[in-house]
Design a protein around this motif. Sequence first.
Motif, short mmCIF file in Angstrom:
data_model
loop_
_atom_site.label_atom_id
_atom_site.label_comp_id
_atom_site.label_asym_id
_atom_site.label_seq_id
_atom_site.Cartn_x
_atom_site.Cartn_y
_atom_site.Cartn_z
N TYR A 149 0.81 -1.16 0.07
CA TYR A 149 -0.06 0.11 0.00
C TYR A 149 0.93 1.34 -0.03
O TYR A 149 0.39 2.49 0.09
CB TYR A 149 -0.80 -0.06 1.39
CG TYR A 149 -0.16 -0.12 2.56
CD1 TYR A 149 0.76 0.89 3.13
CD2 TYR A 149 0.18 -1.34 3.13
CE1 TYR A 149 1.51 0.63 4.20
CE2 TYR A 149 0.81 -1.75 4.28
CZ TYR A 149 1.31 -0.56 4.98
OH TYR A 149 2.23 -0.84 6.18
N CYS A 150 2.14 0.99 0.15
CA CYS A 150 2.83 2.52 0.38
C CYS A 150 3.70 2.75 -0.52
O CYS A 150 4.52 2.30 -1.47
CB CYS A 150 3.85 1.74 1.82
SG CYS A 150 4.91 3.07 2.38
N PRO A 248 4.09 -0.31 14.00
CA PRO A 248 3.17 -0.49 13.46
C PRO A 248 2.56 -1.83 13.05
O PRO A 248 3.61 -2.55 12.44
CB PRO A 248 3.36 0.38 12.10
CG PRO A 248 4.44 1.16 12.59
CD PRO A 248 5.21 0.47 13.60
N ASP A 288 0.41 1.72 14.44
CA ASP A 288 -0.43 2.38 13.25
C ASP A 288 -1.23 1.22 12.55
O ASP A 288 -0.89 0.05 12.52
CB ASP A 288 0.63 2.69 12.06
CG ASP A 288 1.47 3.78 12.39
OD1 ASP A 288 1.24 4.78 13.32
OD2 ASP A 288 2.31 4.28 11.64
N LEU A 289 -2.39 1.53 12.24
CA LEU A 289 -3.35 0.69 11.78
C LEU A 289 -4.23 0.94 10.38
O LEU A 289 -4.30 2.46 10.44
CB LEU A 289 -4.36 0.25 12.95
CG LEU A 289 -3.83 -0.34 13.88
CD1 LEU A 289 -4.75 0.13 15.15
CD2 LEU A 289 -4.19 -1.79 14.15
N ILE A 290 -4.16 0.45 9.63
CA ILE A 290 -4.90 0.53 8.38
C ILE A 290 -6.40 -0.14 8.10
O ILE A 290 -6.28 -1.44 8.48
CB ILE A 290 -4.12 0.36 7.00
CG1 ILE A 290 -2.99 1.29 7.09
CG2 ILE A 290 -5.00 0.50 5.77
CD1 ILE A 290 -2.11 0.80 5.86
N TYR A 321 -7.63 3.16 4.30
CA TYR A 321 -6.89 2.75 3.25
C TYR A 321 -7.24 3.83 2.18
O TYR A 321 -8.24 3.97 1.56
CB TYR A 321 -7.11 1.29 2.72
CG TYR A 321 -6.44 1.28 1.25
CD1 TYR A 321 -4.96 0.93 1.26
CD2 TYR A 321 -7.08 1.32 0.09
CE1 TYR A 321 -4.54 0.74 0.25
CE2 TYR A 321 -6.61 0.95 -1.09
CZ TYR A 321 -5.08 0.68 -1.12
OH TYR A 321 -4.66 0.64 -2.30
N1 5AD Z 1 -3.46 4.10 3.04
C1 5AD Z 1 -3.55 4.46 4.34
N2 5AD Z 1 -2.87 4.39 5.07
C2 5AD Z 1 -1.41 4.61 4.92
N3 5AD Z 1 -0.41 4.27 5.29
C3 5AD Z 1 0.77 4.38 4.56
N4 5AD Z 1 0.31 4.20 3.25
C4 5AD Z 1 -1.02 4.23 3.57
C5 5AD Z 1 -1.81 4.01 2.30
N5 5AD Z 1 -1.87 3.81 1.09
C6 5AD Z 1 -0.24 4.54 6.96
C7 5AD Z 1 0.48 3.42 7.49
C8 5AD Z 1 1.82 4.03 7.90
C9 5AD Z 1 1.47 5.44 8.11
C10 5AD Z 1 2.88 6.20 8.12
O1 5AD Z 1 0.69 5.73 7.19
O2 5AD Z 1 -0.28 2.90 8.70
O3 5AD Z 1 2.58 3.15 9.06
#
Ligand code: 5AD
Length: 433
Positions: A149-150, A248, A288-290, A321
Amino acid sequence: MNEYDSERVASLLASRGFVPASSEMDADVVFVNTCTVRAKPQHKAYSFVGRLKWLKRAKPHARVVVGGCLAQQEGKKLLERFDHVDLVLGTHGIPRLAGLLDEVALGQRLAFTEFTYEFGEHLPGPQGAANPVSRFLTIMQGCDNFCSYCVVPHVRGREISRPSGDVLAEARGLVAGGARELILLGQNVNSYGLKNGDITFPVLLGMISGIEGLLRIRFTTSHPKDLSGELMETMAESDKIARQIHLPVQSGSDNVLGMMNRGYTRDDYLRKIEMLRQKMPDIAITTDLIVGFPGETEEDFADTLSLVEEVNFLSGFSFKYSDRPFTAAARLKDKVPEKVKSRRLAELQELLKTRNTAHQVRLVGEAVEVLVTGESRLGKGQMSGRCEDFRVVNFPGEDHLAGQLVEVMVEEALPNCLRGRMIFRADSLEISS
Ligand code: 5AD
Ligand code: SF4
């Protein structure tokens, strides 16, 4: 990371004779440091940059620079979209800022988005530091993990550790300049040195601990898969490393963790938490949670809630997300509807809040050790600092306490901070009992 970069920019501009302006309107150079980790900060960055159009109209000689992740992600498209932007400076561009500003002064509009992996000689001085007592120190750049997701690996490049000698020199310089706490930064500090460095993270921590005058060390962010027993030992044995870790987890479901490419299972994570608490029973753990990752079912989400219950985090940041450019998850089908994401987020945040309040309330009547960072927002006679677990503590006190460790009796737990009275100062002068 972005705050540290802002400090580098402020410091670099100060060395070129610039002084901080009180508002954009007073500035000759406006540097907008941006984050695109989620869709929301990206929207904010776009609208802030868009609003600067009026500045350029009112003050045509002012220069607008867009730096950070949005700059890296969009490159010269930003110059096309905003004709009032003069310079787009990607995430590796800070060491080149001075030279590029000279070119901009000659009337050029430029976008610099190379990955140079230079750190540059210019390190943050006290100018522009958000807090002179507690300072950031970057120990590595980039990330190799490619969580699906990053956007970070795409906009910050591959993981590179700074040589330990440079990190130590900067740490000593910061302490000589008045820092009493250092917060070591990297996307994944646990893997410091494993790929290209000379020493590992626990060894680096040990060396930094030896700096005289330094009272506390923190680090962020830790990746659960690389959190080693050796690091836990180092933390447990040190009297300078705060007993606090941001770890996280992102999800409590093995299905989702697999799709996220996180490299650990729910059980792996829980085992590490257990080991941390065995070695440091009082350690504060945040996360951290998504919610709403593509394909996340109600059952997966229930696994996240149950993990949050089980670990009993001190606090957690939680996010819906959002698709990010270049990422594998953006290409996944089975997106979770916005309404479902919002409902899950609200439910998760409620749970986190309840847990956090319970932690806060438990502290009332207890003494906590606080590193005083400066005057509180309430003004004169009210000081502020952080206890070991990173919570803000406010108490009546004098300016000269900044930079000292004091003991504060907690009298009240508010949603975002603790309030109390000082009972003891590190120089052993008892104030009251
Ligand atoms: N969507 C939502 N949250 C995200 N994070 C990183 N990428 C996304 C994404 N695409 C959140 C994660 C990470 C924090 C810095 O941002 O939880 O640990
Ligand atoms: Fe992003 Fe994963 Fe790297 Fe963290 S570890 S910066 S979430 S890719």
